[in-house]
Write a protein that holds these residues in place. Structure first.
Motif, mmCIF file in Angstrom:
data_model
loop_
_atom_site.group_PDB
_atom_site.id
_atom_site.type_symbol
_atom_site.label_atom_id
_atom_site.label_comp_id
_atom_site.label_asym_id
_atom_site.label_seq_id
_atom_site.Cartn_x
_atom_site.Cartn_y
_atom_site.Cartn_z
ATOM 1 N N ASP A 252 34.103 34.566 35.258
ATOM 2 C CA ASP A 252 34.328 34.892 36.664
ATOM 3 C C ASP A 252 33.081 34.586 37.492
ATOM 4 O O ASP A 252 33.175 34.096 38.624
ATOM 5 C CB ASP A 252 34.700 36.373 36.823
ATOM 6 N N ARG A 257 35.136 32.652 40.258
ATOM 7 C CA ARG A 257 36.517 33.092 40.442
ATOM 8 C C ARG A 257 36.526 34.439 41.177
ATOM 9 O O ARG A 257 35.485 35.099 41.286
ATOM 10 C CB ARG A 257 37.201 33.231 39.079
ATOM 11 N N SER A 261 39.488 38.446 37.769
ATOM 12 C CA SER A 261 40.525 37.424 37.910
ATOM 13 C C SER A 261 41.585 37.510 36.820
ATOM 14 O O SER A 261 42.712 37.054 37.009
ATOM 15 C CB SER A 261 39.903 36.028 37.914
ATOM 16 N N ASP A 266 47.072 35.086 41.018
ATOM 17 C CA ASP A 266 46.872 33.640 41.127
ATOM 18 C C ASP A 266 46.265 33.031 39.864
ATOM 19 O O ASP A 266 46.304 31.800 39.693
ATOM 20 C CB ASP A 266 45.962 33.313 42.317
ATOM 21 N N TRP A 267 45.707 33.889 39.003
ATOM 22 C CA TRP A 267 45.032 33.393 37.798
ATOM 23 C C TRP A 267 45.745 33.811 36.518
ATOM 24 O O TRP A 267 45.268 33.532 35.422
ATOM 25 C CB TRP A 267 43.582 33.903 37.771
ATOM 26 N N THR A 270 46.683 30.902 34.083
ATOM 27 C CA THR A 270 45.478 30.251 33.561
ATOM 28 C C THR A 270 44.819 31.119 32.511
ATOM 29 O O THR A 270 44.393 30.640 31.458
ATOM 30 C CB THR A 270 44.494 29.947 34.706
#
Length: 277
Positions: A252, A257, A261, A266-267, A270
């Motif tokens: 992070d 990030r 995160s 949004d992550w 991933t």
């Protein structure tokens, strides 16, 4: 200093929060290795029960009612310990869990830090100078938490206090090494472990949790190897998953990030791919 040397020298093991959970399981383990015990806890009745169980199993055990948030009380515990004999192991383990928020309940923050951080600092400052002066093989084990490393949302006071324990213990290990002291420091980081704190929320042990005995067996297997960072797995989280989660948290900062995160929508995809390796 090798753990074999500490075991061979024997002596007294002092454990705060020693009346239950991983503290009590550690007492059982260390008694089986030939150490005498001094158990400290705020709960006098629980201490008496723990001492009776350990004594019935053949351990030589002493107790001392101690509020670890009180530096004078921890110094009194250290006085008692060194009166009893040579101190071989100090396990600063006592802790509490109180719900918190970043902008609410300041008392929860103070109480959490008083026990979970200052309780450990009090133990280090009361015992370590005298352990150094004794010039014998010894170990200090401080109980941290994965919540102090990956800092998941939900209880910021607990996370921050355990993060402070991590830093304190890292600095302790460095200073002991620089001083040439024959004392090892270890950061003990339990996984999901079924202790009294968890039992208050979940009356039956979840499948994913380890018992205190499993956690302690893993702890001392790693202490015997000389490891400083001892992150315990459990029935849900492997060592490999722990490693990926720690790497992601450090990322992070490096990758700039959003904070936390791993829990940011949004992550999410991933991170899920990263965790799988």
């Amino acid at each position: 200093m090798a753990w074999d040397d500490i075991e061979a020298a024997g002596g007294l093991a002092v454990i705060t929060g020693g009346a239950s959970g991983v503290g009590f399981a550690s007492a059982q383990h260390l008694a089986n290795k030939g150490f005498d015990l001094l158990l400290a806890d705020v709960d006098d009745a629980a201490l008496s029960r723990a001492a009776a169980d350990l004594s019935d199993a053949g351990a030589k055990v002493h107790t001392h009612v101690t509020d670890v948030s009180d530096a004078a009380a921890v110094n009194a515990l250290a006085d008692r310990a060194f009166d009893l004999g040579e101190v071989a192991v100090v396990m600063n383990n006592a802790g509490i869990g109180i719900s918190s928020s970043t902008w609410e309940n300041p008392d929860a923050w103070r109480k959490t830090f008083d026990v979970n951080f200052f309780g450990i600092l009090n133990g280090v400052q009361a015992f370590v100078p005298r352990m150094i002066a004794a010039a014998r093989p010894a170990a200090v084990i401080n109980t941290g938490s994965k919540q102090g490393i990956t800092t998941p949302p939900g209880n910021p006071a607990y996370n921050a206090a355990k993060a402070a324990v991590k830093v304190l213990t890292e600095q302790l290990a460095h200073e002991l090494r620089e001083a040439g002291a024959s004392i090892d420091a270890h950061l003990f980081v339990p996984g999901f472990t079924y202790t009294g704190m968890i039992a208050a929320i979940m009356p039956e042990k979840p499948q994913g949790a380890w018992t205190s005995e499993e956690c302690v067996s893993y702890l001392f297997s790693r202490v015997a190897k000389g490891d400083f960072y001892i992150l315990c797995p459990d029935n849900m989280v492997t060592e490999a998953i722990d490693a990926r989660r720690v790497l992601w948290s450090a990322g992070d900062i490096v990758e700039n990030r959003p904070p936390l995160s791993r829990w940011h929508p949004d992550w999410a995809d991933t991170f899920a791919a990263f965790e799988k390796g």
